[in-house]
Design an enzyme around this catalytic site. Structure first.
Site, short mmCIF file in Angstrom:
data_model
loop_
_atom_site.label_atom_id
_atom_site.label_comp_id
_atom_site.label_asym_id
_atom_site.label_seq_id
_atom_site.Cartn_x
_atom_site.Cartn_y
_atom_site.Cartn_z
N THR A 107 21.89 -24.22 35.34
CA THR A 107 21.46 -24.20 36.74
C THR A 107 19.96 -24.47 36.86
OG1 THR A 107 21.22 -21.79 36.59
CG2 THR A 107 23.29 -22.63 37.47
N HIS A 132 15.77 -18.42 31.20
CA HIS A 132 14.68 -17.48 31.45
C HIS A 132 14.99 -16.17 30.73
CE1 HIS A 132 17.38 -15.60 34.36
NE2 HIS A 132 17.53 -16.77 34.95
N HIS A 147 18.32 -14.35 30.52
CA HIS A 147 19.37 -14.82 29.60
C HIS A 147 19.23 -14.23 28.21
CE1 HIS A 147 19.31 -18.31 32.55
NE2 HIS A 147 20.60 -18.02 32.50
N LYS A 150 25.09 -13.88 43.86
CA LYS A 150 24.38 -14.77 44.78
C LYS A 150 24.78 -14.49 46.22
CE LYS A 150 22.12 -16.95 41.63
NZ LYS A 150 20.67 -16.81 41.55
N ARG A 172 25.07 -22.03 46.02
CA ARG A 172 24.08 -22.73 45.20
C ARG A 172 24.00 -24.19 45.66
NH1 ARG A 172 22.92 -20.20 40.16
NH2 ARG A 172 24.24 -18.41 39.70
N GLN A 194 36.22 -20.38 34.81
CA GLN A 194 35.73 -19.54 33.70
C GLN A 194 36.89 -18.91 32.95
OE1 GLN A 194 32.19 -17.21 34.37
NE2 GLN A 194 32.85 -15.64 32.93
N ASP A 196 27.55 -8.57 36.10
CA ASP A 196 28.03 -9.33 37.25
C ASP A 196 29.19 -10.27 36.88
OD1 ASP A 196 26.40 -10.99 35.72
OD2 ASP A 196 25.61 -12.08 37.44
N LYS A 245 12.14 -6.84 40.67
CA LYS A 245 13.13 -7.59 39.90
C LYS A 245 12.62 -7.92 38.51
CE LYS A 245 16.41 -11.39 40.34
NZ LYS A 245 16.90 -12.49 41.21
N LYS A 304 10.46 -11.41 36.83
CA LYS A 304 9.68 -12.11 37.85
C LYS A 304 8.21 -11.68 37.77
CE LYS A 304 13.03 -14.27 40.15
NZ LYS A 304 13.07 -15.72 40.39
N THR A 305 7.31 -12.63 37.99
CA THR A 305 5.89 -12.33 38.10
C THR A 305 5.40 -12.98 39.39
OG1 THR A 305 5.16 -14.35 36.97
CG2 THR A 305 5.67 -12.45 35.58
#
Length: 419
Positions: free
Chosen positions: A40, A45, A48, A82, A86, A173, A194, A230, A233-234
Site C-alpha cells: 500500500t 514502516h 510492520h 480503516k 483506500r 485473504q 486487526d 499513535k 508517527k512523528t
C-alpha cells in the site's frame, strides 16, 4: 523455554485459535507459517516490524516462514482498521511497490539459508489468473453474508460505507491461506490483531475445503503508546524502514525518545535480547532512570537491526556531535541527516558572505540591528564555533565539504545554509 512461552513473555500473543493444539504441533514438527504484507506504499514502516520479527523468531526456532507480498490484495485494499475506502493504485505501481517490499523483507528473513530458508510468495500468482466464475462458485460459495457482516473489519465500516471491492478482501485473504495450506502445507497464519477476522475466515475456508484439516491462527497486539498518541508517527509523519524516507539518525532518535512507560515493552517486542538482559534493563530503569540505559539499548538494537552497524555508528556520532556542539566534525551526509528538519536557506552566489548580511537574508535575524546585537552578545555560532566579530565574512572554510554551513542562534535554534 519454548517458542510460545517466549512469545508470551514478550507480550506478542494477542489471540490464538487453539493454543494447546498449536503448542502440540510446534513441539512435534517444524511447520510452515505465513504473514501477509500488502504493497500500500513504496516502503514498509515500523508498524510492520512486529509481524516481520515474529516470523524471524519462528525461523530462528527452526520453523519455515513464508513472507506473502499482496500483489493481488494490494490492488483491492484491506478495510481492517480503516475508516474509509483506500485509494486504488494502478497495477504498475503495485508491482513496483511489491518488489520494494520483497527487498526490505530480505533484510530480516534469511532467504539464502542452506537449512530452513524463508521463502517469498506473491498472491498475484494464484489470484491474478482466477476468473470471476471460479471465484464466485469455488470460493465465494463458502461465505455467508451474515458471517461476513459479523466481522469487525466490516461492521466498523457499515455506517460510513464499504464497497463490494473491500467487502471481498476477506475472501481473497482466506483464499491465500487455503492456497498455501494445500500447496505448501502451511499450517499457521500470523498477523496484527486487526487481522483476526480475516485469519479466522481463512481457517473456516480450509475447514470446509479440506478434510481432517489442521491449521491455526495467531494474532500479535497492535502496538500502542502510553501517552495515547499513535505508535510509529512523528511530527514529520510515519517512521519508515526505507532510509531515504526516514534517515538512520531520525530512526535512532525515534527509539531513544521512547516514553519511559513503553521502553521495556518495546525491548520485548522489537529486540532479540534475552529475558535476563531485558529484566536487568528494567531494573536499571527503575533504579537509575536518568542513565536511560534501556532507551539507548533499544535505539541501538533496533537501528542496527534495520539499518546495520555502520548506520547505527553514524546515528550515534551525529547525536553526540549535536549534544556537544562539535558540528565541524560531521560529514556533509551526517549534516544532511541531523539537520533534515531545521529551517534552511540556499545561497545561490557562492562568493564570500558577510555574516550580518547572511543572518538577515536567511531570516535568522529580523534586521541588521538585531543581527549585530546577536553577534555582539555571543548568540551566533558557525559550525559550533561562537562568532562575535561584526565584520566576520563566511568563506569556503566555513562550508562543510563545500555543501553546508550550520548556524546556531541562542542555545537551540539551528539553521542550515546550503550552497
Amino acid at each position: 523455554m519454548n517458542l510460545l512461552e517466549d512469545l508470551q513473555f514478550r507480550g506478542l500473543i494477542n489471540q490464538v485459535t487453539d493454543e494447546e493444539g498449536l503448542q502440540k504441533l510446534l513441539s512435534e514438527e517444524k511447520i510452515k507459517l505465513y504473514s501477509g504484507f500488502d504493497p500500500t506504499g513504496d516502503s514498509l514502516h515500523i508498524g510492520h516490524l512486529l509481524p516481520i520479527l515474529t516470523l524471524v523468531r519462528f525461523q530462528q526456532s527452526g520453523h519455515h516462514p513464508i513472507a506473502l507480498v499482496g500483489g493481488a490484495t494490494g490492488l483491492i485494499g484491506d478495510p481492517s482498521g480503516k475508516k474509509a475506502e483506500r485509494t486504488l493504485n494502478t497495477e504498475d505501481i503495485v508491482v513496483e511497490w511489491s518488489n520494494r517490499i520483497k527487498d526490505q523483507l530480505s533484510r530480516f528473513l534469511d532467504f539464502e539459508a542452506t537449512v530452513n530458508p524463508a521463502t517469498i510468495a506473491n498472491n498475484h500468482d494464484w489470484i491474478g489468473e482466477m476468473n470471476v466464475i471460479s471465484f464466485l462458485r469455488d470460493v465465494g460459495k463458502n461465505f455467508g453474508i451474515n458471517y461476513m457482516l459479523a466481522k469487525d473489519s466490516v461492521q466498523s465500516r457499515i455506517e460510513s460505507g464499504i464497497s463490494y471491492t473491500e467487502f471481498s478482501y476477506m475472501i481473497l485473504q482466506s483464499l491465500d491461506f487455503l492456497h498455501l495450506y494445500k500447496e505448501q502445507k502451511c499450517k499457521l497464519q500470523i498477523g496484527g490483531s486487526d487481522q483476526w477476522g480475516n485469519i479466522t475466515a481463512g481457517l473456516e475456508l480450509i475447514r470446509k475445503s479440506e478434510e481432517n484439516s489442521k491449521a491455526f491462527g495467531l494474532t500479535i497486539p497492535l502496538v500502542t503508546k502510553a501517552d495515547g498518541t499513535k505508535f510509529g508517527k512523528t511530527e514529520g509523519g510515519a517512521v519508515w524502514l526505507d532510509r531515504e524516507k526516514t534517515s538512520p539518525y531520525e530512526f535512532y532518535q525515534f527509539w531513544i525518545n521512547t516514553d519511559d512507560r513503553d521502553v521495556v515493552k518495546y525491548l520485548k517486542y522489537f529486540t532479540f535480547l534475552s529475558h535476563e538482559e531485558i529484566v536487568s534493563l528494567e531494573n536499571e530503569l527503575q533504579e537509575a532512570p536518568e542513565k536511560r540505559s534501556a532507551h539507548k539499548r533499544l535505539a541501538e538494537e533496533v537501528t542496527k537491526l534495520v539499518h546495520g552497524e555502520a548506520a547505527l555508528d553514524q546515528a550515534i556520532r551525529i547525536s553526540k556531535a549535536l549534544f556537544s556542539g562539535s558540528i565541524s566534525e560531521l560529514t556533509a551526509e551526517e549534516i544532511k541527516q541531523g539537520f533534515a528538519d531545521v529551517p534552511s536557506f540556499t545561497v545561490e552566489n557562492e562568493d564570500q558572505l558577510a555574516l550580518v548580511e547572511l543572518l538577515v537574508a536567511s531570516k535568522i535575524a529580523p534586521s541588521k540591528r538585531q543581527a549585530r546585537e546577536d553577534i555582539t552578545n555571543g548568540a551566533i555560532s558557525i559550525n559550533g564555533e561562537k562568532v562575535q566579530d561584526l565584520t566576520y565574512v563566511l568563506s569556503a572554510s566555513d562550508r562543510i565539504e563545500g555543501q553546508f554551513t550550520v548556524v546556531r542562534r541562542g542555545k537551540k535554534k539551528y539553521f542550515l545554509i546550503k550552497y
